[in-house]
Motif scaffolding. Structure first.
Motif, PDB file in Angstrom:
ATOM      1  N   ILE A   1       0.460  -1.391   0.218  1.00 31.35           N
ATOM      2  CA  ILE A   1       0.084   0.182  -0.221  1.00 31.35           C
ATOM      3  C   ILE A   1       0.843   1.279   0.129  1.00 31.35           C
ATOM      4  CG2 ILE A   1      -1.985   1.427   0.870  1.00 31.35           C
ATOM      5  CD1 ILE A   1      -2.598  -1.281  -0.172  1.00 31.35           C
TER       6      ILE A   1
ATOM      7  N   THR B   1      -3.483   5.438   0.257  1.00 31.44           N
ATOM      8  CA  THR B   1      -4.809   5.695   1.542  1.00 31.44           C
ATOM      9  C   THR B   1      -5.204   6.397   2.360  1.00 31.44           C
ATOM     10  OG1 THR B   1      -5.821   3.842   3.231  1.00 31.44           O
ATOM     11  CG2 THR B   1      -3.230   3.960   3.160  1.00 31.44           C
TER      12      THR B   1
ATOM     13  N   GLY C   1      -9.236   1.483   7.334  1.00 33.03           N
ATOM     14  CA  GLY C   1      -9.405   1.904   5.999  1.00 33.03           C
ATOM     15  C   GLY C   1      -9.833   1.303   5.231  1.00 33.03           C
TER      16      GLY C   1
ATOM     17  N   GLU D   1     -10.310   1.891   1.675  1.00 34.32           N
ATOM     18  CA  GLU D   1      -9.346   2.258   0.598  1.00 34.32           C
ATOM     19  C   GLU D   1      -7.929   2.410   0.097  1.00 34.32           C
ATOM     20  OE1 GLU D   1     -11.744   4.649  -1.944  1.00 34.32           O
ATOM     21  OE2 GLU D   1     -11.438   5.788  -0.813  1.00 34.32           O
ATOM     22  N   GLY D   2      -7.206   2.149  -1.072  1.00 35.80           N
ATOM     23  CA  GLY D   2      -5.994   2.833  -0.706  1.00 35.80           C
ATOM     24  C   GLY D   2      -5.686   2.368  -2.369  1.00 35.80           C
TER      25      GLY D   2
ATOM     26  N   MET E   1      -7.133  -1.367   5.275  1.00 34.02           N
ATOM     27  CA  MET E   1      -6.009  -0.703   4.215  1.00 34.02           C
ATOM     28  C   MET E   1      -4.930   0.033   4.698  1.00 34.02           C
ATOM     29  SD  MET E   1      -6.032  -1.726   1.399  1.00 34.02           S
ATOM     30  CE  MET E   1      -7.441  -2.818   0.238  1.00 34.02           C
ATOM     31  N   TYR E   2      -5.018   0.577   6.070  1.00 32.80           N
ATOM     32  CA  TYR E   2      -3.650   1.513   6.767  1.00 32.80           C
ATOM     33  C   TYR E   2      -2.678   0.412   7.673  1.00 32.80           C
ATOM     34  CZ  TYR E   2      -7.580   5.266   7.015  1.00 32.80           C
ATOM     35  OH  TYR E   2      -8.655   6.206   6.961  1.00 32.80           O
TER      36      TYR E   2
ATOM     37  N   ALA F   1      -5.209   6.259  -5.451  1.00 35.58           N
ATOM     38  CA  ALA F   1      -5.979   5.977  -3.470  1.00 35.58           C
ATOM     39  C   ALA F   1      -7.514   5.959  -3.004  1.00 35.58           C
ATOM     40  CB  ALA F   1      -5.265   6.935  -2.357  1.00 35.58           C
ATOM     41  N   SER F   2      -8.445   7.152  -3.567  1.00 33.26           N
ATOM     42  CA  SER F   2      -9.834   7.238  -3.651  1.00 33.26           C
ATOM     43  C   SER F   2     -10.589   6.781  -4.444  1.00 33.26           C
ATOM     44  CB  SER F   2      -9.662   8.774  -3.461  1.00 33.26           C
ATOM     45  OG  SER F   2      -8.840   9.351  -2.359  1.00 33.26           O
TER      46      SER F   2
END
Lengths: 379, 379
Positions: A41, A44, A97, A99-100, A128-129, A153-154
């Motif tokens: 990743i 994110t 988290g 999404e990423g 995702m974090y 990322a978004s």
């Protein structure tokens, strides 16, 4: 390319004695099954929907951090009256988290998973974090050549939410939209989509500077709820556009009810549309956020053909089916740096995320402010 | 059979200066077109949905009557804050009364209209508080041989509403129901339908005597909202039945929100059904009445998969289509004196309807009290 044997993942815990705890845990690098991939990743975002879960409705004004690097811990108190609502998650260290984006560094045996190897992809799926995350290959959106992880990322939460609002409008037989907190990142995307698709959109904001953001975007209907003329302006705009569907990010207070009242008043202007039980056309407000945490109050002064309800992207996508989901995602990939471009106030490392002052900055959810976590930054 | 050239019809007017006026007007006997029939109305009930329109939210405690016979006039004051909601009907003398039954005394040329000549029929269509009324033949339900107009007077509103609640449940993917004000005439019908159809029904009442009415009917789930154990009892019953759809006759206050909270708490008891955004199964409360005229307050402490909205029989039937409407009506005709039997507290002439003390009796909407207007009684 050799992968490390362990990596760091952020967790959020609500303790039984009313405390929110956020910290990094060390996880073993997983081996992907047939249809899975491991993503390194790189970027994110912190979305309002992430904040609700990660901060567990705690009071961030009283948050504090201790320790440093991988050992930093954030704590914040949770009001006793909120605890019953959090019962189902007590003492569970939840990965956070939604999404990423990053690079696929390991893939299962299936053709599709293998085809993603080395590619930069966006993904949705929770947890995702973290420096790495394993996800189903089907939940990956390969970015077009030349688009970066930060740009991607978004790709899911805001773009798919904005697109799904327009899909919902069509599926449920409406022809125009009302949106509140309309100058948000999401609201700006929605304006670009509606302009491209020829859908009339009534934007509701609270402040002059938010009006300006939307005016700069070319928005046609901008209504300021702080003005004395709010209700009259809203009825006029709804009458002109014929909007009978609204998406409300605030959730609490009288706003949803006021929108329904305005829709009813607009309908009453059209002779024949009005009966003694109110207008016949169904008027709907979906609450998709909770910026205002107070109770929602409905006057019911708008006949019998109305609805108010919660709206959540995954629930909508499950109902809409695979064909719709694929169509929306491919539009996001194609228009990633135009319609769906996001900008960020600041980039944070995983340790920065746990700094109490930084927490207060992203928990403020100010219009135009959005933070990007970059898990590969030194912690 | 020769018809009179004129007849009396009840009208309700909201005046611009905030007064409700009800009185009889003389109308000319109409000539039915091809698909129309004229019914000599013999019995027509006063339903809560009629009262809302006929009394125009006026204060019946301050109502007064003047004059007698065909000249009697009822007046009652309307609170200034209510007047904006009545704007669309000001100074219009509205015909009132949604349903009734009687004998077809004139018919248009079409085969179907002619086939109804001389028959006792129930009908829906407005303006039933009258000695005669002209209606579309398609809106007539011919009663079975031997059933009287008094037995058929309430064939539409309550029977079709109760049946349509069960239809709505099936159409929207629910498997059990919650109903409030559950000891009402409508609630009793709903219990009989649910028992016959094997549908689990959670009955919410406010008083001990209402519990008894439902116990005598053989109801399985009876929850009293006045008891301290209300929320616990409700969660238990919803957990046992799996009800995710409620019909609320009260409309105002916290009841709808409490029902959604109980549905969410019941869902949280099932492992796996709970996510951080609440249970995934859609939970719905339809407000089909307004016994409590206060604002509706929603706590929103039940995740994102929920809805609250108005529900009105004609809107439902329009959406469900002709096939459903025909099926429901034919069940009503067959079970008119069993499942759909109504009983009445008193029979009133058209002039009795305008007596201020009588108005206060029917406006009280007490459980188990229901009034029948018999327009052929001497005025």
């Amino acid at each position: 390319m050799s992968l490390p044997s362990n990596y760091l993942q952020m967790r959020s815990t609500v303790t039984a004695d009313g405390e929110l705890k956020m910290n990094l845990v060390e996880k073993e690098m997983p081996t992907p099954k047939d249809n899975q991939v491991v993503i390194r990743i790189e970027a994110t975002p912190i979305n309002p929907s992430d904040i609700a879960v990660m901060l567990g409705l705690s009071d961030s004004s009283k948050a504090s951090s201790t320790g440093d690097g991988a050992d930093r811990v954030l704590t914040a108190p949770i009001a006793p009256q909120i605890m019953p609502a959090l019962k189902a998650r007590i003492d569970q260290a939840l990965p956070i988290g939604n999404e990423g984006a990053g690079v696929v560094v390991a893939a299962g045996a299936s053709d599709y998973a293998q085809s993603l190897m080395g590619k930069t992809v966006a993904a949705m799926g929770g947890g995702m974090y973290a420096q790495y995350q394993i996800v189903d290959a089907m939940n990956c959106l390969p970015l077009l050549e030349g688009n970066t992880a930060k740009e991607g990322a978004s790709s899911f939460v805001n773009p798919l939410t904005a697109l799904s609002m327009v899909e919902t409008m069509r599926m449920e037989g409406h022809t125009a939209l009302v949106h509140t907190a309309a100058a948000s990142n999401l609201g700006q995307m929605l304006n670009r989509i509606c302009q491209a698709d020829g859908v009339e959109l009534v934007n509701i904001v609270r402040k002059d500077e938010q009006e300006q953001i939307l005016r700069d975007l070319g928005a046609k209907y901008i209504i300021n709820s702080s003005k004395d003329t709010f209700m009259k302006d809203l009825v006029d705009a709804i009458h002109e556009t014929g909007a009978t569907l609204a998406f409300d990010a605030t959730g609490g207070g009288h706003l949803a009810s006021n929108i329904l009242s305005a829709m009813e008043a607009a309908a009453a202007r059209t002779p024949g549309a009005y009966s003694i039980y109110g207008s016949v056309k169904h008027k709907q407000v979906y609450l998709y956020g909770g910026l205002d945490t107070s109770q929602t109050t409905l006057s019911r002064g708008y006949g019998m053909a109305w609805g108010v309800g919660g709206w959540l992207l995954p629930n909508f996508l499950a109902k809409a089916g695979m064909e719709v989901a694929v169509r929306l995602r491919s539009r996001v990939a194609k228009e990633l740096t135009t319609t769906f471009a996001s900008s960020y106030t600041d980039e944070l490392s995983l340790t920065d995320m746990l700094d109490a002052d930084t927490v207060r900055r992203y928990d403020a959810k100010k219009t135009g402010e959005k933070f990007l976590v970059c898990p590969q930054m030194p912690i």
